[in-house]
Write an enzyme that holds these catalytic residues in place. Structure first.
Site, PDB file in Angstrom:
ATOM      1  N   GLU A  14     -11.417   2.988   6.503  1.00  0.00           N
ATOM      2  CA  GLU A  14     -10.334   3.401   7.474  1.00  0.00           C
ATOM      3  C   GLU A  14     -10.308   4.688   7.823  1.00  0.00           C
ATOM      4  O   GLU A  14      -9.435   5.377   7.402  1.00  0.00           O
ATOM      5  CB  GLU A  14      -8.752   2.801   7.081  1.00  0.00           C
ATOM      6  CG  GLU A  14      -7.780   2.765   7.764  1.00  0.00           C
ATOM      7  CD  GLU A  14      -6.174   2.297   7.251  1.00  0.00           C
ATOM      8  OE1 GLU A  14      -5.846   1.592   7.861  1.00  0.00           O
ATOM      9  OE2 GLU A  14      -6.063   2.822   6.115  1.00  0.00           O
ATOM     10  N   GLN A  46      -9.555   1.174   0.333  1.00  0.00           N
ATOM     11  CA  GLN A  46      -9.821   1.932   1.579  1.00  0.00           C
ATOM     12  C   GLN A  46     -10.137   3.574   1.225  1.00  0.00           C
ATOM     13  O   GLN A  46      -9.654   4.262   0.405  1.00  0.00           O
ATOM     14  CB  GLN A  46      -8.670   2.053   2.606  1.00  0.00           C
ATOM     15  CG  GLN A  46      -8.265   0.515   2.984  1.00  0.00           C
ATOM     16  CD  GLN A  46      -7.231   0.488   4.012  1.00  0.00           C
ATOM     17  OE1 GLN A  46      -6.214   0.889   3.705  1.00  0.00           O
ATOM     18  NE2 GLN A  46      -7.456  -0.463   4.874  1.00  0.00           N
ATOM     19  N   GLU A  95       0.934  -1.259   0.145  1.00  0.00           N
ATOM     20  CA  GLU A  95       0.033   0.072   0.115  1.00  0.00           C
ATOM     21  C   GLU A  95       0.869   1.311   0.024  1.00  0.00           C
ATOM     22  O   GLU A  95       1.644   1.434   0.773  1.00  0.00           O
ATOM     23  CB  GLU A  95      -0.867   0.082   1.049  1.00  0.00           C
ATOM     24  CG  GLU A  95      -1.705   1.294   1.330  1.00  0.00           C
ATOM     25  CD  GLU A  95      -2.399   1.280   2.676  1.00  0.00           C
ATOM     26  OE1 GLU A  95      -3.317   2.150   2.776  1.00  0.00           O
ATOM     27  OE2 GLU A  95      -1.873   0.937   3.781  1.00  0.00           O
ATOM     28  N   ASP A 107      -5.464   2.872  -1.099  1.00  0.00           N
ATOM     29  CA  ASP A 107      -6.375   3.877   0.006  1.00  0.00           C
ATOM     30  C   ASP A 107      -6.453   5.260  -0.796  1.00  0.00           C
ATOM     31  O   ASP A 107      -5.483   5.941  -1.159  1.00  0.00           O
ATOM     32  CB  ASP A 107      -5.409   3.875   1.050  1.00  0.00           C
ATOM     33  CG  ASP A 107      -6.070   4.514   2.487  1.00  0.00           C
ATOM     34  OD1 ASP A 107      -6.711   5.678   2.154  1.00  0.00           O
ATOM     35  OD2 ASP A 107      -6.070   4.141   3.510  1.00  0.00           O
TER      36      ASP A 107
END
Length: 266
Positions: free
Chosen positions: A243, A207, A144, A179
């Site tokens: 998140e 995310q 990530e 993300d």
């Protein structure tokens, strides 16, 4: 419609950790993720998942000494044995016990005085080994990109670099965790990035969080309703991890954004 996973490390912190499973299920979530499971017995967490009809979809491999500021070991020369032991003896057994399909491996903070080429070499060697171990166990391994405002010095920051690493290593179970909060801060142009990377099949988990405060996705500068609809158009079938840190003391009170999706969760 998107499938959402409540992040139990950031959400529902008004409850003790083990009680967060029940709270998420009461609010209509059918999947969860969190940073690390290792402070709790796998059997206890598996029981919470079963009792509340939840799926575990993601957690992180051991990151080193997180309390002391370490944020992963994968790129750090000299820590290979610790990284590999954490994956073999902690992450993969927990993934088996929790029936969790994917594990995120944090790259780590780049130490001063070490050439980036050396860090990248270590990172790729560790990822190749870890992906092979995960594949033998029937798991996906994720990397990530993380923004350097929240995590100064983090080794991996941009989508292009993450996807280049996945392409270079040619492990079918090594994929990217995208993300949108981090991506917006570092790169922006999220709709184009999603359109570029989702069809290639290398993004296994998304995310979200509001930007810039990392609160609920209906707060801040991003139009998450548009981005989530785009994920549907692009055929994304994975989970979307929530998140974010709730902007008020009661997590449930901030879930108006989730209402249009609640009935479609499974």
């Amino acid at each position: 419609m998107p499938l959402f996973a409540a992040n139990l490390s950031l959400m529902y912190t008004e409850h003790p950790f083990v009680a967060r499973f029940a709270a998420a299920a009461r609010d209509g979530f059918r999947a969860v993720e969190y940073l690390f499971p290792y402070e709790h017995e796998a059997a206890l967490l598996a029981r919470e998942l079963r009792e509340h009809g939840l799926r575990q979809v993601l957690f992180n491999a051991p990151p080193g000494d997180f309390a002391a500021g370490e944020r992963g070991l994968a790129c750090l020369p000299g820590r290979e044995a610790e990284f590999r032991a954490g994956l073999l003896h902690q992450a993969l057994p927990y993934a088996q016990d929790l029936d969790c399909p994917r594990i995120h491996v944090m790259a780590g903070l780049a130490p001063q005085g070490v050439a980036r080429a050396r860090l990248r070499e270590t990172y790729l060697e560790n990822l190749a080994w870890a992906a092979d171990q995960a594949r033998a166990a029937g798991r996906e391994l994720l990397i990530e990109p993380i923004n350097t405002r929240d995590m100064p010095g983090y080794f991996l920051n941009r989508q292009e670099e993450a996807h280049a690493i996945v392409a270079e290593l040619k492990r079918p179970n090594l994929k990217v965790q995208m993300d949108l909060y981090h991506c917006q801060i570092v790169e922006g142009d999220l709709a184009s990035k999603l359109s570029q990377y989702i069809p290639g099949g290398r993004v296994a988990h998304i995310q979200i969080a509001g930007v810039p405060e990392r609160h609920e996705p209906d707060r801040g500068e991003l139009n998450h309703a548009y981005l989530l609809a785009l994920l549907d158009e692009l055929g994304y079938a994975g989970h979307v991890g929530c998140e974010y840190r709730p902007g008020q003391a009661d997590t449930s009170a901030g879930l108006a954004w989730f209402e249009p999706y609640r009935a479609t969760q499974r």
